[in-house]
Design a protein around this motif. Sequence first.
Motif, PDB file in Angstrom:
ATOM      1  N   LYS A   1       0.819  -1.154  -0.027  1.00  0.00           N
ATOM      2  CA  LYS A   1       0.046  -0.103   0.067  1.00  0.00           C
ATOM      3  C   LYS A   1       0.584   1.325  -0.131  1.00  0.00           C
ATOM      4  O   LYS A   1       1.865   1.407   0.611  1.00  0.00           O
ATOM      5  N   GLY A   2       0.450   2.173  -0.538  1.00  0.00           N
ATOM      6  CA  GLY A   2       0.881   3.669  -0.505  1.00  0.00           C
ATOM      7  C   GLY A   2       0.205   4.511   0.528  1.00  0.00           C
ATOM      8  O   GLY A   2      -1.090   4.266   0.768  1.00  0.00           O
ATOM      9  N   TYR A   3       0.743   5.643   0.737  1.00  0.00           N
ATOM     10  CA  TYR A   3       0.224   6.311   1.788  1.00  0.00           C
ATOM     11  C   TYR A   3       0.391   7.821   1.443  1.00  0.00           C
ATOM     12  O   TYR A   3       1.530   8.272   0.827  1.00  0.00           O
ATOM     13  N   MET A   4      -0.624   8.742   1.858  1.00  0.00           N
ATOM     14  CA  MET A   4      -0.459  10.050   1.528  1.00  0.00           C
ATOM     15  C   MET A   4      -0.414  10.685   2.848  1.00  0.00           C
ATOM     16  O   MET A   4      -1.330  10.236   3.837  1.00  0.00           O
ATOM     17  N   ILE A   5       0.260  11.870   3.011  1.00  0.00           N
ATOM     18  CA  ILE A   5       0.042  12.748   4.228  1.00  0.00           C
ATOM     19  C   ILE A   5      -0.180  14.159   3.812  1.00  0.00           C
ATOM     20  O   ILE A   5       0.722  14.808   2.950  1.00  0.00           O
ATOM     21  N   ASN A   6      -1.371  14.698   4.076  1.00  0.00           N
ATOM     22  CA  ASN A   6      -1.705  16.028   3.751  1.00  0.00           C
ATOM     23  C   ASN A   6      -1.522  16.136   2.378  1.00  0.00           C
ATOM     24  O   ASN A   6      -0.879  17.046   1.828  1.00  0.00           O
ATOM     25  N   ASP A   7      -2.040  14.902   1.278  1.00  0.00           N
ATOM     26  CA  ASP A   7      -2.085  15.192   0.020  1.00  0.00           C
ATOM     27  C   ASP A   7      -0.915  15.540  -0.496  1.00  0.00           C
ATOM     28  O   ASP A   7      -0.548  15.788  -1.491  1.00  0.00           O
ATOM     29  N   LYS A   8       0.200  14.931   0.090  1.00  0.00           N
ATOM     30  CA  LYS A   8       1.397  14.494  -0.499  1.00  0.00           C
ATOM     31  C   LYS A   8       1.956  12.912  -0.196  1.00  0.00           C
ATOM     32  O   LYS A   8       1.420  12.508   0.640  1.00  0.00           O
ATOM     33  N   VAL A   9       2.622  12.627  -1.247  1.00  0.00           N
ATOM     34  CA  VAL A   9       2.851  11.014  -1.051  1.00  0.00           C
ATOM     35  C   VAL A   9       3.857  11.004   0.029  1.00  0.00           C
ATOM     36  O   VAL A   9       5.084  11.384  -0.022  1.00  0.00           O
ATOM     37  N   LEU A  10       3.722  10.008   0.866  1.00  0.00           N
ATOM     38  CA  LEU A  10       4.461   9.435   1.930  1.00  0.00           C
ATOM     39  C   LEU A  10       5.163   8.378   1.570  1.00  0.00           C
ATOM     40  O   LEU A  10       6.322   8.279   1.623  1.00  0.00           O
ATOM     41  N   ARG A  11       4.541   7.301   0.832  1.00  0.00           N
ATOM     42  CA  ARG A  11       5.271   6.287   0.272  1.00  0.00           C
ATOM     43  C   ARG A  11       4.262   6.008  -0.944  1.00  0.00           C
ATOM     44  O   ARG A  11       3.057   5.704  -0.946  1.00  0.00           O
ATOM     45  N   HIS A  12       5.128   5.505  -2.017  1.00  0.00           N
ATOM     46  CA  HIS A  12       4.502   5.185  -3.307  1.00  0.00           C
ATOM     47  C   HIS A  12       3.918   3.823  -3.122  1.00  0.00           C
ATOM     48  O   HIS A  12       4.503   2.982  -2.558  1.00  0.00           O
ATOM     49  N   ALA A  13       2.859   3.397  -3.789  1.00  0.00           N
ATOM     50  CA  ALA A  13       2.151   2.258  -3.875  1.00  0.00           C
ATOM     51  C   ALA A  13       3.038   1.317  -4.679  1.00  0.00           C
ATOM     52  O   ALA A  13       3.288   1.790  -5.983  1.00  0.00           O
ATOM     53  N   LYS A  14       3.481   0.146  -4.271  1.00  0.00           N
ATOM     54  CA  LYS A  14       4.061  -0.894  -5.029  1.00  0.00           C
ATOM     55  C   LYS A  14       2.891  -1.749  -5.941  1.00  0.00           C
ATOM     56  O   LYS A  14       2.266  -2.311  -4.992  1.00  0.00           O
ATOM     57  N   VAL A  15       2.877  -1.680  -7.216  1.00  0.00           N
ATOM     58  CA  VAL A  15       1.886  -2.045  -7.926  1.00  0.00           C
ATOM     59  C   VAL A  15       2.182  -2.960  -8.929  1.00  0.00           C
ATOM     60  O   VAL A  15       3.287  -2.915  -9.633  1.00  0.00           O
ATOM     61  N   ALA A  16       1.143  -3.971  -9.421  1.00  0.00           N
ATOM     62  CA  ALA A  16       1.293  -4.855 -10.571  1.00  0.00           C
ATOM     63  C   ALA A  16       0.429  -4.107 -11.716  1.00  0.00           C
ATOM     64  O   ALA A  16      -0.630  -3.738 -11.556  1.00  0.00           O
ATOM     65  N   VAL A  17       0.951  -3.810 -12.912  1.00  0.00           N
ATOM     66  CA  VAL A  17       0.205  -3.111 -13.808  1.00  0.00           C
ATOM     67  C   VAL A  17      -0.264  -3.907 -15.112  1.00  0.00           C
ATOM     68  O   VAL A  17       0.938  -4.734 -15.583  1.00  0.00           O
TER      69      VAL A  17
END
Length: 184
Positions: free
Chosen positions: A166-182
């Motif tokens: 999972k990725g997370y945002m903090i106050n509309d800023k990326v805290l950690r990018h989500a690692k995904v399969a596309v």
Amino acid sequence: MDTEDKKEEQQQQPNEEAAQSQAQSADEVAAEKTVEEKLAEAEAALEKEKKEYLFLMADMDNMRKRFMKEKAEILRNGAEAAMKALLPVVDDFERGIDAIKNTSDAEAVKEGMILIYNKFMKYLEQNGVKPMESDGQPFNEEFHEAVALVPGLEDKKGLVIDTVQKGYMINDKVLRHAKVAVAQ
């Protein structure tokens, strides 16, 4: 009398010229004194301005140092407040670990873990941290990091089909990018 008048006139002329030159030199001396006085006043004013400048620079330096100290203290206290708010979650984990030792009921352990997870997620949300929803969304490199490309899904091409982390945002800023399969 003409000669006597001329002699008197000639004698008076040097006296008048001497008087004029004395008056001129007195004026020059007075003018010189005023120039010297003006110079002394200007030097005194300059010295006063230099002292004021030095005092202002010292005040500015002291203010800068005070602001840096206050900023460091705010950061330190901010971290302290964040850690203090996490302590109840740690307490819940410790109670859960103790409860696991004395029970064989897996469902009770599961419920306890879910309660702790929800409490922790609520804390994160209160501090502006929110999880990203990635599954089914178009791949966006600003929010996602592609860790796998899945071929053969033409109808879902360019969409995130699985979130590995999972990725997370903090106050509309990326805290950690989500690692995904596309899908490719």
